[in-house]
Motif scaffolding. Structure first.
Motif, PDB file in Angstrom:
ATOM      1  N   GLN A 104       7.126   6.896 -10.400  1.00 57.86           N
ATOM      2  CA  GLN A 104       6.353   7.026  -9.158  1.00 57.86           C
ATOM      3  C   GLN A 104       5.510   5.773  -9.008  1.00 57.86           C
ATOM      4  OE1 GLN A 104       6.273   9.481  -6.735  1.00 57.86           O
ATOM      5  NE2 GLN A 104       4.917   8.077  -5.619  1.00 57.86           N
ATOM      6  N   MET A 105       5.698   5.073  -7.899  1.00 61.64           N
ATOM      7  CA  MET A 105       5.001   3.808  -7.672  1.00 61.64           C
ATOM      8  C   MET A 105       4.118   3.941  -6.442  1.00 61.64           C
ATOM      9  SD  MET A 105       8.094   1.121  -8.486  1.00 61.64           S
ATOM     10  CE  MET A 105       8.928   1.467  -6.950  1.00 61.64           C
ATOM     11  N   ASP A 106       2.832   3.825  -6.631  1.00 64.44           N
ATOM     12  CA  ASP A 106       1.854   3.919  -5.549  1.00 64.44           C
ATOM     13  C   ASP A 106       1.102   2.597  -5.402  1.00 64.44           C
ATOM     14  OD1 ASP A 106       1.200   7.165  -6.871  1.00 64.44           O
ATOM     15  OD2 ASP A 106       2.409   6.698  -5.104  1.00 64.44           O
ATOM     16  N   SER A 107       0.432   2.453  -4.274  1.00 67.70           N
ATOM     17  CA  SER A 107      -0.351   1.238  -4.011  1.00 67.70           C
ATOM     18  C   SER A 107       0.463  -0.018  -4.279  1.00 67.70           C
ATOM     19  CB  SER A 107      -1.623   1.233  -4.881  1.00 67.70           C
ATOM     20  OG  SER A 107      -2.405   2.378  -4.630  1.00 67.70           O
ATOM     21  N   LEU A 108       1.670  -0.025  -3.750  1.00 74.37           N
ATOM     22  CA  LEU A 108       2.574  -1.145  -4.009  1.00 74.37           C
ATOM     23  C   LEU A 108       2.054  -2.432  -3.382  1.00 74.37           C
ATOM     24  CD1 LEU A 108       5.875   0.821  -3.561  1.00 74.37           C
ATOM     25  CD2 LEU A 108       5.294  -0.525  -5.582  1.00 74.37           C
ATOM     26  N   ARG A 159      -1.325   2.511 -11.190  1.00 71.23           N
ATOM     27  CA  ARG A 159      -0.593   2.587  -9.921  1.00 71.23           C
ATOM     28  C   ARG A 159       0.767   3.269 -10.089  1.00 71.23           C
ATOM     29  NH1 ARG A 159       1.156  -1.844  -7.546  1.00 71.23           N
ATOM     30  NH2 ARG A 159       1.307  -3.106  -9.451  1.00 71.23           N
ATOM     31  N   PHE A 160       1.383   3.108 -11.264  1.00 68.73           N
ATOM     32  CA  PHE A 160       2.705   3.678 -11.522  1.00 68.73           C
ATOM     33  C   PHE A 160       2.583   4.835 -12.502  1.00 68.73           C
ATOM     34  CE2 PHE A 160       5.515  -0.359 -10.753  1.00 68.73           C
ATOM     35  CZ  PHE A 160       4.927  -0.523  -9.514  1.00 68.73           C
ATOM     36  N   GLY A 212       0.795  -1.220   0.000  1.00 67.57           N
ATOM     37  CA  GLY A 212       0.000   0.000   0.000  1.00 67.57           C
ATOM     38  C   GLY A 212       0.825   1.267   0.000  1.00 67.57           C
ATOM     39  N   GLY A 213       2.114   1.130   0.212  1.00 61.78           N
ATOM     40  CA  GLY A 213       2.994   2.291   0.257  1.00 61.78           C
ATOM     41  C   GLY A 213       3.429   2.779  -1.106  1.00 61.78           C
TER      42      GLY A 213
END
Length: 113
Positions: free
Chosen positions: A83-87, A68-69, A15-16
């Motif tokens: 940028q990577m979100d919701s990993l 997500r990215f 989630g990070g």
């Protein structure tokens, strides 16, 4: 001779977010589409995202990171970002910049609680 230096990887909880950077040198950066790839343990290297030159008008993403990215570029700094979100744990891999036969050494991303 062209080269890439990736940075920004690390350990993050599910989630990070993380932002990877890739600094290029040795070639006319603003003239080329740049790619991000990744390789997880025991798996083939796979395409993640790409961004066209010179202004990043067209961006492509693998289906498993779409939404997500986000890929971007700064030609003045000869740098591409991811940028990577919701990993998620499946994003765990070494991430590489690429242009034709030029590869960086990669940066490790680990997603784990």
């Amino acid at each position: 001779q062209g080269q890439f230096v990736e940075s920004g990887g690390g350990l993050v909880q599910p989630g990070g977010s993380l932002r990877l950077s890739c600094v290029a040198s040795g070639f006319s950066f603003s003239s080329y589409t740049i790619n991000w790839y990744r390789q997880a343990p025991g798996k083939e290297r796979e395409f993640v995202a790409s961004i066209t030159a010179p202004n990043g008008t067209t961006k492509r993403y693998a289906d498993n990171v779409k939404g997500r990215f986000t890929i971007s570029r700064d030609n003045a700094k000869t740098t591409v970002y991811l940028q990577m979100d919701s990993l998620i744990p499946d994003d765990t891999a070494v991430y590489y910049c690429n242009l034709r036969s030029i590869w960086g050494r990669g940066t490790q991303v680990t997603v784990s609680s």
